[in-house]
Design a protein around this motif. Structure first.
Motif, PDB file in Angstrom:
ATOM      1  N   ASP A  39      39.059  44.960  37.971  1.00  0.00           N
ATOM      2  CA  ASP A  39      39.892  44.029  37.206  1.00  0.00           C
ATOM      3  C   ASP A  39      41.093  43.582  38.046  1.00  0.00           C
ATOM      4  O   ASP A  39      41.534  42.439  37.965  1.00  0.00           O
ATOM      5  N   ILE A  40      41.636  44.513  38.799  1.00  0.00           N
ATOM      6  CA  ILE A  40      42.756  44.172  39.687  1.00  0.00           C
ATOM      7  C   ILE A  40      42.169  43.771  41.039  1.00  0.00           C
ATOM      8  O   ILE A  40      41.549  44.583  41.721  1.00  0.00           O
ATOM      9  N   GLU A  41      42.337  42.514  41.380  1.00  0.00           N
ATOM     10  CA  GLU A  41      41.746  41.973  42.595  1.00  0.00           C
ATOM     11  C   GLU A  41      42.840  41.689  43.610  1.00  0.00           C
ATOM     12  O   GLU A  41      44.023  41.703  43.274  1.00  0.00           O
ATOM     13  N   ASP A  42      42.427  41.368  44.836  1.00  0.00           N
ATOM     14  CA  ASP A  42      43.417  40.815  45.743  1.00  0.00           C
ATOM     15  C   ASP A  42      43.181  39.316  45.837  1.00  0.00           C
ATOM     16  O   ASP A  42      42.121  38.800  45.469  1.00  0.00           O
ATOM     17  N   ASP A  43      44.230  38.671  46.270  1.00  0.00           N
ATOM     18  CA  ASP A  43      44.258  37.223  46.380  1.00  0.00           C
ATOM     19  C   ASP A  43      43.053  36.670  47.144  1.00  0.00           C
ATOM     20  O   ASP A  43      42.456  35.656  46.777  1.00  0.00           O
ATOM     21  N   TRP A  44      42.649  37.389  48.183  1.00  0.00           N
ATOM     22  CA  TRP A  44      41.557  36.898  49.033  1.00  0.00           C
ATOM     23  C   TRP A  44      40.234  36.826  48.261  1.00  0.00           C
ATOM     24  O   TRP A  44      39.541  35.815  48.289  1.00  0.00           O
ATOM     25  N   HIS A  45      39.875  37.927  47.546  1.00  0.00           N
ATOM     26  CA  HIS A  45      38.602  37.909  46.807  1.00  0.00           C
ATOM     27  C   HIS A  45      38.634  36.935  45.633  1.00  0.00           C
ATOM     28  O   HIS A  45      37.633  36.307  45.313  1.00  0.00           O
ATOM     29  N   ASN A  46      39.806  36.858  44.963  1.00  0.00           N
ATOM     30  CA  ASN A  46      39.878  36.025  43.750  1.00  0.00           C
ATOM     31  C   ASN A  46      39.961  34.533  44.082  1.00  0.00           C
ATOM     32  O   ASN A  46      39.502  33.707  43.301  1.00  0.00           O
ATOM     33  N   ALA A  99      48.397  40.498  48.320  1.00  0.00           N
ATOM     34  CA  ALA A  99      48.866  40.096  46.996  1.00  0.00           C
ATOM     35  C   ALA A  99      47.833  40.531  45.963  1.00  0.00           C
ATOM     36  O   ALA A  99      46.650  40.238  46.093  1.00  0.00           O
ATOM     37  N   ALA A 100      48.286  41.244  44.932  1.00  0.00           N
ATOM     38  CA  ALA A 100      47.363  41.705  43.903  1.00  0.00           C
ATOM     39  C   ALA A 100      47.472  40.812  42.666  1.00  0.00           C
ATOM     40  O   ALA A 100      48.558  40.379  42.294  1.00  0.00           O
ATOM     41  N   VAL A 101      46.326  40.524  42.070  1.00  0.00           N
ATOM     42  CA  VAL A 101      46.297  39.717  40.845  1.00  0.00           C
ATOM     43  C   VAL A 101      45.346  40.374  39.853  1.00  0.00           C
ATOM     44  O   VAL A 101      44.507  41.182  40.238  1.00  0.00           O
ATOM     45  N   LEU A 102      45.509  40.040  38.569  1.00  0.00           N
ATOM     46  CA  LEU A 102      44.444  40.361  37.622  1.00  0.00           C
ATOM     47  C   LEU A 102      43.405  39.259  37.786  1.00  0.00           C
ATOM     48  O   LEU A 102      43.767  38.067  37.766  1.00  0.00           O
ATOM     49  N   THR A 118      41.140  36.233  37.678  1.00  0.00           N
ATOM     50  CA  THR A 118      41.181  35.126  36.726  1.00  0.00           C
ATOM     51  C   THR A 118      39.783  34.686  36.323  1.00  0.00           C
ATOM     52  O   THR A 118      39.617  33.874  35.420  1.00  0.00           O
ATOM     53  N   HIS A 119      38.775  35.206  37.033  1.00  0.00           N
ATOM     54  CA  HIS A 119      37.371  34.931  36.702  1.00  0.00           C
ATOM     55  C   HIS A 119      36.523  36.050  37.304  1.00  0.00           C
ATOM     56  O   HIS A 119      37.057  36.903  38.033  1.00  0.00           O
ATOM     57  N   THR A 120      35.234  36.067  36.998  1.00  0.00           N
ATOM     58  CA  THR A 120      34.368  37.106  37.580  1.00  0.00           C
ATOM     59  C   THR A 120      33.811  36.673  38.929  1.00  0.00           C
ATOM     60  O   THR A 120      33.096  37.435  39.574  1.00  0.00           O
ATOM     61  N   SER A 121      34.177  35.470  39.397  1.00  0.00           N
ATOM     62  CA  SER A 121      33.632  34.982  40.671  1.00  0.00           C
ATOM     63  C   SER A 121      33.925  35.887  41.879  1.00  0.00           C
ATOM     64  O   SER A 121      33.116  35.915  42.804  1.00  0.00           O
ATOM     65  N   PRO A 122      35.060  36.636  41.903  1.00  0.00           N
ATOM     66  CA  PRO A 122      35.236  37.537  43.054  1.00  0.00           C
ATOM     67  C   PRO A 122      34.104  38.553  43.211  1.00  0.00           C
ATOM     68  O   PRO A 122      33.886  39.063  44.316  1.00  0.00           O
ATOM     69  N   VAL A 123      33.356  38.813  42.140  1.00  0.00           N
ATOM     70  CA  VAL A 123      32.221  39.746  42.282  1.00  0.00           C
ATOM     71  C   VAL A 123      31.109  39.108  43.130  1.00  0.00           C
ATOM     72  O   VAL A 123      30.366  39.814  43.821  1.00  0.00           O
ATOM     73  N   GLN A 124      31.033  37.763  43.131  1.00  0.00           N
ATOM     74  CA  GLN A 124      30.134  37.079  44.080  1.00  0.00           C
ATOM     75  C   GLN A 124      30.460  37.527  45.500  1.00  0.00           C
ATOM     76  O   GLN A 124      29.583  37.886  46.281  1.00  0.00           O
ATOM     77  N   ILE A 125      31.767  37.453  45.807  1.00  0.00           N
ATOM     78  CA  ILE A 125      32.213  37.777  47.167  1.00  0.00           C
ATOM     79  C   ILE A 125      31.899  39.223  47.517  1.00  0.00           C
ATOM     80  O   ILE A 125      31.323  39.521  48.565  1.00  0.00           O
ATOM     81  N   ARG A 126      32.262  40.128  46.602  1.00  0.00           N
ATOM     82  CA  ARG A 126      32.022  41.557  46.869  1.00  0.00           C
ATOM     83  C   ARG A 126      30.542  41.845  47.056  1.00  0.00           C
ATOM     84  O   ARG A 126      30.157  42.667  47.891  1.00  0.00           O
ATOM     85  N   THR A 127      29.703  41.162  46.278  1.00  0.00           N
ATOM     86  CA  THR A 127      28.263  41.390  46.377  1.00  0.00           C
ATOM     87  C   THR A 127      27.734  40.882  47.723  1.00  0.00           C
ATOM     88  O   THR A 127      26.994  41.571  48.419  1.00  0.00           O
ATOM     89  N   MET A 128      28.169  39.663  48.120  1.00  0.00           N
ATOM     90  CA  MET A 128      27.645  39.101  49.372  1.00  0.00           C
ATOM     91  C   MET A 128      28.172  39.846  50.592  1.00  0.00           C
ATOM     92  O   MET A 128      27.525  39.859  51.635  1.00  0.00           O
TER      93      MET A 128
END
Ligand code: PHE
Length: 358
Positions: free
Chosen positions: A132-139, A168-171, A173-183
């Protein structure tokens, strides 16, 4: 001799009266105990002459055996009665529904998420997750939303204090960062859905600062927009259980997909009442598109060889539509009466084989 007969009769009568094991023991002590009546008669033997002692002694021994047998028999009887009473008391009618009645309910968000996952699982998707807590780069950045990009403002991001590593940490804003983590963690072919919480600083009739999305990502060598269309049409019709639900793919823009589209489903809103179906009106339910080559590149996936599609869909809105829940904000009020009304019994596990949720 008469005394012996009387004693036997008394013991038999006392035993018949003895209602439990404690009373039975009292009878035993009164007859055979150190100061018991039979013991007393035995003690009297020493005052008799040898002939009488022999005869009376034999009679007393017979009486003692008889009394012992009576005690044993009564004891067995009482024990059986005690067991019968216990069995009767603890009877379980296994044909009755569980008692007390189950009061726990599955929240409609959880149920809807599980239904969505069940449909995609049937198509061969697996479930991926991210924090849930992401960094700016993934989000943002890896999703082709560079710093200063206006999309960052559009997301009404909740910023957290920078992390110790300076990021920079963010909550999310979408589930799209999981695309990045998966790839970043697996090579194509990829076929995942990622349900989870998302956060935006927004609160009114139709927005809550925390809400849920489910993301989808498919990457392979020959994935094209026809697959995206087929997948989402199939999904929506299965989810709403309307085999001819009309869908409209309307051109749109997301920095991380090209081309991008938003999907609308057919509906009618006459008289303030919302109905799904072919009535000429449209309701937006998700965003999607072909994954932007820059996103593949950011994840180290060869964008000249691989391509694919992604989509992101809210969970609350489809849940409200499917289950007739009128007010978004009630999802998060933790009102048990609401949950009892709209919630699902735990055994109603969504599966396509059993017909999702009835
Ligand atoms: N992340 C987008 C949103 O939150 C939805 C989306 C996901 C669009 C994947 C395209 C592809 O609005």
């Amino acid at each position: 001799m008469e005394q012996v007969e009387t004693l036997k009769r008394e013991v038999a009568a006392a035993l018949a009266q003895a209602g439990d094991l404690a009373a039975l023991d009292a009878v035993r002590v009164a007859a055979l105990g150190k100061k018991g009546s039979l013991t007393g008669l035995m003690a009297g033997l020493r005052d008799l002459d040898p002939e009488a002692r022999k005869a009376f002694g034999a009679a007393l021994n017979v009486a003692k055996d008889e009394i012992t047998a009576l005690l044993d028999a009564r004891k067995a009887e009482l024990e059986r009665a005690a067991l019968d009473a216990k069995l009767a008391r603890e009877t379980v009618d296994v044909t009755l529904p569980p008692r007390p009645e189950r009061t726990g309910r599955i929240h409609p968000i959880s149920q809807t998420r599980d239904e969505m996952v069940a449909i995609f699982a049937e198509m061969g998707f697996t479930v991926a997750e991210g924090p849930d807590i992401e960094d700016d780069w993934h989000n943002f950045t890896a999703l082709n939303i560079p710093p200063e990009h206006p999309a960052r403002q559009m997301h009404d991001t909740f910023y957290l204090p920078d992390r110790p590593d300076g990021k920079a940490a963010v909550l999310r804003t979408h589930t799209s960062p999981v695309q990045i983590r998966t790839m970043l963690s697996q090579q194509p072919p990829i076929r995942i859905v990622a349900p989870g919480r998302t956060f935006r600083s927004d609160y009114d009739q139709t927005h809550t600062p925390m809400f849920h999305q489910i993301e989808g990502l498919v990457i392979d060598e020959a994935i094209h927009m026809g697959h995206l269309r087929g997948c989402l049409i199939e999904f929506c019709r299965a989810f709403f259980d309307l085999p001819d639900l009309p869908l409209r793919f309307r051109p749109s823009f997301f920095p991380f997909t090209e081309p991008s589209a938003e999907v609308d489903i057919g509906c009618s809103r006459k008289g303030g009442e919302l109905k799904l179906g072919n009535y000429g009106d449209w309701l937006e339910i998700l965003g999607c598109g072909m994954v932007h080559p820059k996103v593949l590149d950011a994840c180290g996936i060869d964008s000249t060889r691989y391509q694919g599609f992604a989509f992101g869909m809210g969970i609350e809105r489809p849940a409200m539509l499917k289950y007739g829940i009128p007010d978004l904000r009630t999802f998060f009020e933790a009102d048990l009466r609401w949950l009892k009304h709209y919630g699902f019994v735990p055994l109603d596990v969504p599966s396509l084989a059993t017909g999702l949720t009835r």
